[in-house]
Design a protein around this motif. Structure first.
Motif, PDB file in Angstrom:
ATOM      1  N   GLY A  45      -5.631   0.284  46.067  1.00  0.00           N
ATOM      2  CA  GLY A  45      -5.514  -0.573  44.891  1.00  0.00           C
ATOM      3  C   GLY A  45      -6.814  -0.676  44.124  1.00  0.00           C
ATOM      4  O   GLY A  45      -6.832  -0.657  42.887  1.00  0.00           O
ATOM      5  N   ALA A  46      -7.941  -0.784  44.860  1.00  0.00           N
ATOM      6  CA  ALA A  46      -9.243  -0.911  44.210  1.00  0.00           C
ATOM      7  C   ALA A  46      -9.587   0.341  43.403  1.00  0.00           C
ATOM      8  O   ALA A  46     -10.096   0.252  42.275  1.00  0.00           O
ATOM      9  N   VAL A  47      -9.308   1.520  43.981  1.00  0.00           N
ATOM     10  CA  VAL A  47      -9.585   2.771  43.268  1.00  0.00           C
ATOM     11  C   VAL A  47      -8.758   2.850  41.986  1.00  0.00           C
ATOM     12  O   VAL A  47      -9.264   3.262  40.924  1.00  0.00           O
ATOM     13  N   ILE A  48      -7.503   2.448  42.061  1.00  0.00           N
ATOM     14  CA  ILE A  48      -6.639   2.495  40.878  1.00  0.00           C
ATOM     15  C   ILE A  48      -7.116   1.516  39.811  1.00  0.00           C
ATOM     16  O   ILE A  48      -7.199   1.856  38.625  1.00  0.00           O
ATOM     17  N   VAL A  49      -7.460   0.304  40.217  1.00  0.00           N
ATOM     18  CA  VAL A  49      -7.913  -0.704  39.253  1.00  0.00           C
ATOM     19  C   VAL A  49      -9.210  -0.256  38.571  1.00  0.00           C
ATOM     20  O   VAL A  49      -9.362  -0.371  37.353  1.00  0.00           O
ATOM     21  N   LEU A  50     -10.139   0.285  39.357  1.00  0.00           N
ATOM     22  CA  LEU A  50     -11.425   0.721  38.797  1.00  0.00           C
ATOM     23  C   LEU A  50     -11.291   2.024  38.010  1.00  0.00           C
ATOM     24  O   LEU A  50     -12.002   2.232  37.020  1.00  0.00           O
ATOM     25  N   GLY A  51     -10.392   2.892  38.461  1.00  0.00           N
ATOM     26  CA  GLY A  51     -10.278   4.200  37.821  1.00  0.00           C
ATOM     27  C   GLY A  51      -9.331   4.271  36.650  1.00  0.00           C
ATOM     28  O   GLY A  51      -9.423   5.193  35.828  1.00  0.00           O
ATOM     29  N   GLN A  52      -8.428   3.298  36.514  1.00  0.00           N
ATOM     30  CA  GLN A  52      -7.418   3.375  35.456  1.00  0.00           C
ATOM     31  C   GLN A  52      -8.018   3.410  34.055  1.00  0.00           C
ATOM     32  O   GLN A  52      -7.514   4.156  33.197  1.00  0.00           O
ATOM     33  N   PRO A  53      -9.095   2.633  33.760  1.00  0.00           N
ATOM     34  CA  PRO A  53      -9.693   2.755  32.422  1.00  0.00           C
ATOM     35  C   PRO A  53     -10.172   4.167  32.113  1.00  0.00           C
ATOM     36  O   PRO A  53     -10.109   4.610  30.955  1.00  0.00           O
ATOM     37  N   LEU A  54     -10.644   4.888  33.128  1.00  0.00           N
ATOM     38  CA  LEU A  54     -11.061   6.269  32.919  1.00  0.00           C
ATOM     39  C   LEU A  54      -9.852   7.172  32.679  1.00  0.00           C
ATOM     40  O   LEU A  54      -9.908   8.097  31.868  1.00  0.00           O
ATOM     41  N   VAL A  55      -8.767   6.885  33.395  1.00  0.00           N
ATOM     42  CA  VAL A  55      -7.555   7.696  33.244  1.00  0.00           C
ATOM     43  C   VAL A  55      -6.981   7.561  31.830  1.00  0.00           C
ATOM     44  O   VAL A  55      -6.473   8.536  31.263  1.00  0.00           O
TER      45      VAL A  55
END
Length: 389
Positions: free
Chosen positions: A251-261
């Motif tokens: 979940g943490a990776v998705i939350v942190l990475g979603q703005p980049l995606v």
């Protein structure tokens, strides 16, 4: 009187609260049925299977209600049913009421999830791709919050878990009642134009089916992490706490990475983004053959998570541009149905293959399934398509 559009922040909060409440229940199911209700692991697996099937039928019903009835009423009713189911679970959580109420909640959640995704097409001021990326991030923030809460609250008593889950659903219901009364019906001033737009192009529909078939194999594979992988990891003398920590990392990776995606929209078409994401997701499974420590599991799960957040949230956005507004509910429900089918089949398939052939064969077999459906989706979508929106 219905408003003309819905604000993204209210869809985001509704999805977050829904998934926070749900994530307090699904990690608990196997342990609760097996250890608290003293049922076999087979029975626990069947409880998950029927709950997933309930969600699948809810996905379909939600799409039908959105297209053919009143979207606002459909949203309020489904969330109300889920909320009441959680409240009843506070008082009735023995056998067989627990699995019955869980199936009811999952059915209502499935319907509500489709309705939320369908409402995403009514958000103005943002591209569909951005809207569905944000809804996907809301889902994962909710999962992080819910899994952390259930891990903390379970020691205080199972009733406390159900009370807090009910509070999440109650807040979700309040947002739905106050902010979902929106006119999402397609508008057309010329009747002939409206009649011509009733059906999505046949080839576009074929593409939707192909990518949904791919999602079935993706979520069948994903469901292994929610079921047999916990046994595989603990058999390696890695503590269960470490296994649960993987989901927090996810979940943490998705939350942190979603703005980049979301910035990938400047460089990749939505179709290519889905193809790349699913490829990354799939390759994480054969790599599991060589994973023998918690650190290696973390690396593999991060690879899976990167593929997940790159490819999966773009599927509803791709479907949105391929299908007409009059069929939004129907086709936005299809990826949710596909996910539910995969999640229902995954634990059953995984348990059977592990018993018959072992984990390594399981990892290779699901990779082959994903590869075949991935290639089929690419082949079907190679032909030029008519972009609807």
């Amino acid at each position: 009187m219905p408003r003309q559009s819905i604000k993204l922040k209210w869809l985001f909060m509704a999805s977050l609260l829904n998934n926070a409440g749900a994530a307090m229940l699904w990690p608990l199911t196997t342990i609760y049925v097996h250890e608290y209700l003293n049922k076999s692991m087979t029975v626990a697996g069947l409880v998950i299977f029927f709950s997933s099937m309930g969600m699948m039928f809810g996905n379909y019903l939600g799409g039908w209600l959105f297209d053919n009835w009143k979207p606002y009423a459909a949203a309020v009713i489904t969330v109300t049913v889920a909320t009441l189911g959680n409240i009843l679970m506070i008082f009735f959580h023995g056998w067989p009421m627990f699995p019955i109420l869980l199936a009811v909640i999952c059915f209502a959640d499935g319907s509500g999830l489709t309705v939320i995704n369908s409402y995403g097409s009514a958000v103005t001021g943002h591209t569909a791709r951005y809207v569905y990326n944000m809804l996907y991030m809301a889902l994962n923030v909710g999962v992080v919050v819910g899994t952390l809460l259930v891990g903390t609250l379970l020691d205080l008593g199972i009733e406390i878990v159900f009370i807090v889950a009910s509070v999440c659903y109650g807040a979700y219901l309040l947002i739905t009642v106050l902010h979902f009364n929106v006119d999402v019906r397609p508008k057309s001033t010329v009747k002939s134009q409206q009649a011509a737009a009733v059906k999505s192009p046949r080839h576009n529909v074929h593409i939707v089916y192909a990518y949904c078939l791919c999602l079935v194999t993706v979520y069948l594979s994903y469901a292994l992490w929610e079921s047999v992988m916990s046994v595989h990891i603990t058999d390696m003398h890695i503590p269960f706490f470490a296994y649960s920590l993987l989901w927090t990392i996810n979940g943490a990776v998705i939350v942190l990475g979603q703005p980049l995606v979301t910035r990938l929209a400047d460089y990749l078409s939505v179709k290519r983004q889905i193809i790349i994401g699913i490829a990354i997701f799939a390759i994480s499974f054969p790599l599991l053959i060589w994973v023998h420590s918690f650190a290696m599991f973390v690396v593999d799960f991060v690879i899976l998570t990167i593929g997940e957040m790159v490819g999966i949230p773009s599927v509803p956005a791709y479907i949105d541009v391929l299908t007409v507004a009059e069929e939004t509910g129907k086709y936005q429900g299809m990826p949710n149905v596909a996910m539910s089918i995969g999640r229902a089949l995954g634990p059953v398939y995984g348990g059977w293959v592990v018993d018959q052939a072992g984990y390594n064969f399981l990892f290779v077999s699901v990779f082959v399934m994903m590869l075949v459906t991935w290639l089929y989706a690419i082949m079907v979508s190679r032909r030029s398509v008519k972009v609807i929106k």
